[in-house]
Design a protein around this motif. Structure first.
Motif, short mmCIF file in Angstrom:
data_model
loop_
_atom_site.label_atom_id
_atom_site.label_comp_id
_atom_site.label_asym_id
_atom_site.label_seq_id
_atom_site.Cartn_x
_atom_site.Cartn_y
_atom_site.Cartn_z
N ASP A 14 0.83 -1.21 0.00
CA ASP A 14 0.00 0.00 0.00
C ASP A 14 0.86 1.26 0.00
O ASP A 14 0.57 2.23 -0.71
CB ASP A 14 -0.95 0.01 1.20
CG ASP A 14 -2.01 -1.09 1.12
OD1 ASP A 14 -2.23 -1.65 0.02
OD2 ASP A 14 -2.61 -1.39 2.17
N ALA A 15 1.95 1.24 0.77
CA ALA A 15 2.86 2.39 0.82
C ALA A 15 3.53 2.60 -0.54
O ALA A 15 3.71 3.74 -0.99
CB ALA A 15 3.91 2.19 1.90
N LEU A 16 3.86 1.50 -1.21
CA LEU A 16 4.43 1.58 -2.55
C LEU A 16 3.47 2.28 -3.49
O LEU A 16 3.85 3.22 -4.20
CB LEU A 16 4.76 0.17 -3.07
CG LEU A 16 5.21 0.08 -4.53
CD1 LEU A 16 6.66 0.55 -4.66
CD2 LEU A 16 5.06 -1.35 -5.04
N CYS A 17 2.22 1.83 -3.50
CA CYS A 17 1.22 2.43 -4.39
C CYS A 17 1.01 3.91 -4.09
O CYS A 17 0.95 4.73 -5.01
CB CYS A 17 -0.11 1.66 -4.28
SG CYS A 17 -0.02 -0.03 -4.90
N LEU A 81 4.18 -11.08 -2.71
CA LEU A 81 2.81 -10.61 -2.78
C LEU A 81 2.46 -10.43 -4.25
O LEU A 81 3.23 -9.84 -5.02
CB LEU A 81 2.66 -9.28 -2.05
CG LEU A 81 1.24 -8.70 -1.99
CD1 LEU A 81 0.97 -8.10 -0.62
CD2 LEU A 81 1.04 -7.64 -3.05
N THR A 82 1.33 -10.98 -4.64
CA THR A 82 0.83 -10.81 -6.00
C THR A 82 -0.42 -9.95 -5.91
O THR A 82 -1.38 -10.31 -5.22
CB THR A 82 0.50 -12.17 -6.65
OG1 THR A 82 1.69 -12.96 -6.67
CG2 THR A 82 -0.01 -11.97 -8.07
N ALA A 83 -0.38 -8.80 -6.57
CA ALA A 83 -1.51 -7.86 -6.52
C ALA A 83 -1.99 -7.58 -7.93
O ALA A 83 -1.20 -7.28 -8.82
CB ALA A 83 -1.08 -6.56 -5.85
N ARG A 84 -3.30 -7.68 -8.10
CA ARG A 84 -3.91 -7.25 -9.36
C ARG A 84 -4.35 -5.81 -9.17
O ARG A 84 -5.05 -5.49 -8.21
CB ARG A 84 -5.11 -8.12 -9.71
CG ARG A 84 -4.70 -9.48 -10.20
CD ARG A 84 -5.90 -10.26 -10.65
NE ARG A 84 -5.49 -11.48 -11.30
CZ ARG A 84 -6.31 -12.28 -11.94
NH1 ARG A 84 -7.60 -11.99 -12.01
NH2 ARG A 84 -5.86 -13.37 -12.50
N THR A 85 -3.90 -4.95 -10.07
CA THR A 85 -4.21 -3.53 -9.95
C THR A 85 -4.81 -2.99 -11.24
O THR A 85 -4.60 -3.55 -12.32
CB THR A 85 -2.95 -2.69 -9.63
OG1 THR A 85 -2.08 -2.70 -10.77
CG2 THR A 85 -2.23 -3.21 -8.41
N LEU A 86 -5.55 -1.92 -11.09
CA LEU A 86 -5.95 -1.09 -12.22
C LEU A 86 -5.10 0.16 -12.09
O LEU A 86 -5.24 0.92 -11.12
CB LEU A 86 -7.44 -0.77 -12.16
CG LEU A 86 -8.37 -1.97 -12.26
CD1 LEU A 86 -9.82 -1.54 -12.04
CD2 LEU A 86 -8.22 -2.66 -13.61
N THR A 87 -4.17 0.33 -13.01
CA THR A 87 -3.17 1.39 -12.91
C THR A 87 -3.34 2.39 -14.04
O THR A 87 -3.11 2.07 -15.20
CB THR A 87 -1.74 0.78 -12.94
OG1 THR A 87 -1.62 -0.16 -11.87
CG2 THR A 87 -0.68 1.85 -12.81
#
Length: 123
Positions: A14-17, A81-87
């Motif tokens: 979350d901090a990365l994002c 950690l594998t995260a699916r994002t809408l970027t």
């Protein structure tokens, strides 16, 4: 993986994002290892210094990142950690919203964790 570790790794994602959206290269530098690499969906492997420079100069502008889902795993002693994002981002002049899977691996750093490597692909 303990619940405490899982919570710390999710908080680090979350901090990365948040730092990416803010264009906060100093914050990013503090949560990434010196040897950090970002592998883009094109396969291009970018060093930490090159990526942070691209963010600082505006070559890469991240407007919004929504994490749709995130899953923790461990490969041996290395948590991931594998995260699916809408970027929503403007990358080298092209703006789009990409459906990215961000796979990150972590290393302990004192009592905390840092991100050692991230690989982006589409989903």
């Amino acid at each position: 993986m303990t619940d405490v570790t899982a919570g710390a790794l999710r908080a680090l994602h979350d901090a990365l994002c948040e730092a990416i959206i803010a264009g906060d290269a100093a914050e990013l530098a503090s949560i990434l290892t010196d040897e950090f690499t970002l592998t883009h969906m094109t396969g291009y492997v970018q060093s930490k210094s090159e990526w942070l420079d691209a963010i600082e100069t505006g070559q890469m502008q991240y407007h919004r990142m929504d994490t749709v889902e995130a899953t923790l795993s461990a490969e041996g002693t290395t948590p991931g950690l594998t995260a699916r994002t809408l970027t929503d981002a403007t990358i080298w002049g092209s703006r789009s919203t990409w459906r990215l899977t961000l796979r990150s691996w972590f290393e302990p750093h004192g009592d905390d964790w840092v991100i050692a490597r991230t690989v982006a692909s589409t989903w």
